[in-house]
Design an enzyme around this catalytic site. Sequence first.
Site, PDB file in Angstrom:
ATOM      1  N   LYS A  56       1.025   4.785   6.780  1.00  0.00           N
ATOM      2  CA  LYS A  56       0.539   5.612   5.676  1.00  0.00           C
ATOM      3  C   LYS A  56       1.268   6.964   5.721  1.00  0.00           C
ATOM      4  CE  LYS A  56      -2.719   2.535   4.815  1.00  0.00           C
ATOM      5  NZ  LYS A  56      -2.602   1.593   3.673  1.00  0.00           N
TER       6      LYS A  56
ATOM      7  N   SER B  16       0.808  -1.223   0.000  1.00  0.00           N
ATOM      8  CA  SER B  16       0.000   0.000   0.000  1.00  0.00           C
ATOM      9  C   SER B  16       0.841   1.273   0.000  1.00  0.00           C
ATOM     10  CB  SER B  16      -0.946   0.015   1.209  1.00  0.00           C
ATOM     11  OG  SER B  16      -0.229   0.207   2.419  1.00  0.00           O
TER      12      SER B  16
END
Length: 252
Positions: free
Chosen positions: A101, A40
């Site tokens: 993230k 991701s």
Amino acid sequence: MAEKQRSEILETLSTVMWAIGIALVLRTFLFQPFHIPSGSMLPGLMKGDYIITSKYSVGYGRFAAAPIPFPVKEGRFLERGPKRGDVVVFRPEGISDNYIKRLIGLPGDEVQMIDGKVYINGVAVEQTAEPATPFRYFDTSNIERNINVHKNVETQANGKSYVVFDSVSNNRLDNTPVIRVPEGHYFMLGDNRDGSNDSRVKVRNGGAGLVPSTNIIGKAEIVLLSVDNDFALFKPWTWFNMRGNRFFKRIK
């Protein structure tokens, strides 16, 4: 003789306890390692990367010493708010797993995705597009895939630059409503924009949602080492299956 053996055992136990105590202090207040389990955050972070995060750079929230609760219910002890564009490790509210993230939206910001571009408070984040190039990776099912991706260099207003992937046209997350970041929360995005369930997706739908400040664990600093997909700790013949170009690689 028995007294001497008892003394040696006690000395050994004392040494072990001191070592454990020092390791816990370092892990809680200075640095903590993490493993990257997915793609991701491609291309900056790859599945198989082992990274080091710093704790002191962002202060200490309730998961600073996990699984031992840190005595902070709200906010952060010695808080040094992370900056826009930082890569951070955190726990979504109500989730026991750690996520990693990039911090995009600060408290009070209004964030929106329009045609795959990020808008903050109505202003598009600067992007410089690069030509599509082939990229090989392993997805979350450990299946090897080859995809053509567009690399975009994204530059925040504070000068922070990094590369993001755009692999799918008209992805379901390329367009979102305006999302207002409440006080004490942050908005996170994965660099692999079409392969990341992040703050664009609510926690109940499998995403990260908006992340409370107290749930941030640390700022990602370096890739310590990186292993190939066939690396296995209990298979010594795979121990040399490492990516030689990723030792001590700074995380941008």
